[in-house]
Design an enzyme around this catalytic site. Structure first.
Site, mmCIF file in Angstrom:
data_model
loop_
_atom_site.group_PDB
_atom_site.id
_atom_site.type_symbol
_atom_site.label_atom_id
_atom_site.label_comp_id
_atom_site.label_asym_id
_atom_site.label_seq_id
_atom_site.Cartn_x
_atom_site.Cartn_y
_atom_site.Cartn_z
ATOM 1 N N ASP A 73 0.768 -1.207 0.003
ATOM 2 C CA ASP A 73 -0.088 -0.123 0.138
ATOM 3 C C ASP A 73 1.049 1.404 0.156
ATOM 4 O O ASP A 73 0.329 2.483 0.271
ATOM 5 C CB ASP A 73 -0.877 0.020 1.147
ATOM 6 C CG ASP A 73 -2.083 -0.843 1.090
ATOM 7 O OD1 ASP A 73 -2.586 -0.793 0.285
ATOM 8 O OD2 ASP A 73 -2.167 -1.904 1.884
ATOM 9 N N GLU A 78 -0.279 9.540 1.608
ATOM 10 C CA GLU A 78 -0.982 10.349 2.333
ATOM 11 C C GLU A 78 -1.266 9.816 3.945
ATOM 12 O O GLU A 78 -1.248 10.698 4.864
ATOM 13 C CB GLU A 78 -2.317 10.720 1.762
ATOM 14 C CG GLU A 78 -3.344 11.283 2.649
ATOM 15 C CD GLU A 78 -4.596 11.548 2.056
ATOM 16 O OE1 GLU A 78 -5.121 12.743 1.846
ATOM 17 O OE2 GLU A 78 -5.507 10.677 1.936
ATOM 18 N N ASP A 79 -1.333 8.559 3.931
ATOM 19 C CA ASP A 79 -1.649 8.168 5.307
ATOM 20 C C ASP A 79 -0.342 8.045 6.035
ATOM 21 O O ASP A 79 -0.609 7.964 7.308
ATOM 22 C CB ASP A 79 -1.985 6.489 5.136
ATOM 23 C CG ASP A 79 -3.273 6.611 4.403
ATOM 24 O OD1 ASP A 79 -4.334 7.342 4.715
ATOM 25 O OD2 ASP A 79 -3.442 5.789 3.418
ATOM 26 N N ARG A 98 1.191 -1.552 7.555
ATOM 27 C CA ARG A 98 1.687 -0.351 6.738
ATOM 28 C C ARG A 98 2.494 0.574 7.668
ATOM 29 O O ARG A 98 3.150 1.644 7.055
ATOM 30 C CB ARG A 98 0.367 0.583 6.426
ATOM 31 C CG ARG A 98 -0.447 -0.076 5.631
ATOM 32 C CD ARG A 98 -1.393 0.780 4.770
ATOM 33 N NE ARG A 98 -0.675 2.026 4.075
ATOM 34 C CZ ARG A 98 -1.385 2.913 3.738
ATOM 35 N NH1 ARG A 98 -2.660 3.134 3.641
ATOM 36 N NH2 ARG A 98 -0.585 3.874 2.871
ATOM 37 N N ARG A 143 -9.054 3.001 11.679
ATOM 38 C CA ARG A 143 -7.595 3.357 11.400
ATOM 39 C C ARG A 143 -6.983 4.047 12.291
ATOM 40 O O ARG A 143 -5.918 4.094 12.996
ATOM 41 C CB ARG A 143 -7.211 3.570 10.115
ATOM 42 C CG ARG A 143 -7.352 2.603 8.994
ATOM 43 C CD ARG A 143 -6.554 1.284 9.121
ATOM 44 N NE ARG A 143 -7.063 0.302 8.026
ATOM 45 C CZ ARG A 143 -6.643 0.486 6.846
ATOM 46 N NH1 ARG A 143 -5.524 1.345 6.165
ATOM 47 N NH2 ARG A 143 -6.806 -0.497 5.892
ATOM 48 N N HIS A 173 -11.631 5.835 5.335
ATOM 49 C CA HIS A 173 -11.278 7.216 5.853
ATOM 50 C C HIS A 173 -12.172 8.466 5.904
ATOM 51 O O HIS A 173 -13.274 8.174 5.106
ATOM 52 C CB HIS A 173 -9.745 7.569 5.135
ATOM 53 C CG HIS A 173 -8.713 6.685 5.239
ATOM 54 N ND1 HIS A 173 -8.141 6.187 4.298
ATOM 55 C CD2 HIS A 173 -8.214 6.322 6.750
ATOM 56 C CE1 HIS A 173 -6.845 5.617 4.906
ATOM 57 N NE2 HIS A 173 -7.087 5.696 6.072
ATOM 58 N N CYS A 260 -4.781 10.180 -1.752
ATOM 59 C CA CYS A 260 -4.118 9.345 -0.939
ATOM 60 C C CYS A 260 -2.651 9.195 -1.641
ATOM 61 O O CYS A 260 -1.593 8.666 -1.080
ATOM 62 C CB CYS A 260 -4.665 7.751 -1.187
ATOM 63 S SG CYS A 260 -6.429 7.690 -0.892
#
Ligand code: CIR
Length: 267
Positions: A73, A78-79, A98, A143, A173, A260
């Site tokens: 991923d 962005e995460d 992740r 998350r 999200h 993202c």
């Protein structure tokens, strides 16, 4: 034709966009709300190049980080970070698979921003963080936990930011459910988040036939937007919004959208 429609290059670069090459393991991505479908890696890479071109045309200098073949991923940069003018918060993603993505993003931001960090047991995904002026709305998602949201509030209070948790329904999200599309307007899926959480903001509902339509990337006065949501795109254009279309079919299968795949910094 794949990718973005043509626009002339801007004369000034106002933003840096950090992206990452698509991982060869993308087909092994995390999936929460979607069934697994085959992903065409070559097409995903081709689309990512077009997405980066759309960022350039919107006034960004694109800095692409190296592929992380072992992190499926990792294109969803962005995460991993919440980047503000005053500093950047290195996240601790909610999906354990992740967490190894963050170190190289932190390294890329060193020298550009003072780095702050979310610490265990806090978790936070950047996709849950929507900044509107001095308020950071954060999705209370599967998350991003209460501890992560509270830490974000404590880290950013000294800079004059307020953090507000927002309940979500049925989506990954917060920015799957709502994003900013104009100086005074949000684009929102009312089935997934309540508009009255965003006091003082006018919201445009997505077309109900396009549940994933609320994820739009506003940069440099333009809105980078997926071709998969043509009805909502037409409604945005009617409002005078400069919509730049990109085809994200392959990363959409991995539950990713236009916000993202980049981290935008003002320079
Ligand atoms: C995940 O589940 O983490 C990825 N497959 C998709 C992440 C999308 N990121 C985002 O919306 N900010």
């Amino acid at each position: 034709m794949l990718g973005s429609t043509r626009h002339s290059e801007p004369t000034t670069i106002a933003h840096v966009a950090i992206t990452r090459a698509v991982s060869r393991a993308l087909e092994h991505c995390e999936l929460t709300h979607l069934a697994r479908r085959p992903i065409d890696l070559g097409l995903a890479r081709h689309q990512h190049v077009a997405y980066e071109q759309a960022l350039r045309e919107a006034g960004c200098e694109v800095r692409q980080l190296a592929e992380q073949p072992w992190h499926p991923d990792s294109v969803f940069v962005e995460d991993t970070i919440v980047a503000l003018d005053e500093g950047a918060v290195v996240t601790r993603p909610g999906a354990p698979s992740r967490r190894g993505e963050v170190a190289s993003m932190a390294a890329a931001l060193e020298g550009l921003r003072t780095l702050l960090r979310i610490q265990p047991p806090g978790t936070l995904d950047g996709g849950d963080v929507l900044r509107l002026d001095r308020v950071l709305y954060v999705g209370a998602s599967a998350r991003s936990n209460a501890e992560g949201i509270a830490q974000l509030g404590r880290l950013l209070a000294p800079f004059g930011y307020r953090v507000e948790a927002v309940p979500l329904r049925d989506c990954l999200h917060l920015k799957t459910a709502v994003t900013q599309v104009a100086a005074d307007r949000l684009l929102l899926n009312p089935a997934w988040v309540d508009a009255d959480r965003f006091a003082g903001w006018e919201s445009v509902p997505i077309d109900p036939a396009e549940p994933h339509a609320a994820n739009a990337l506003r940069v440099g006065g333009a809105v980078i937007y997926p071709v998969s949501c043509p009805r909502t795109a037409a409604a945005l254009r009617k409002l005078g919004i400069d919509v730049r279309s990109v085809d994200m079919s392959e990363t959409e299968k991995a539950e990713g959208g236009v916000t993202c795949c980049s981290v935008i910094l003002e320079v």
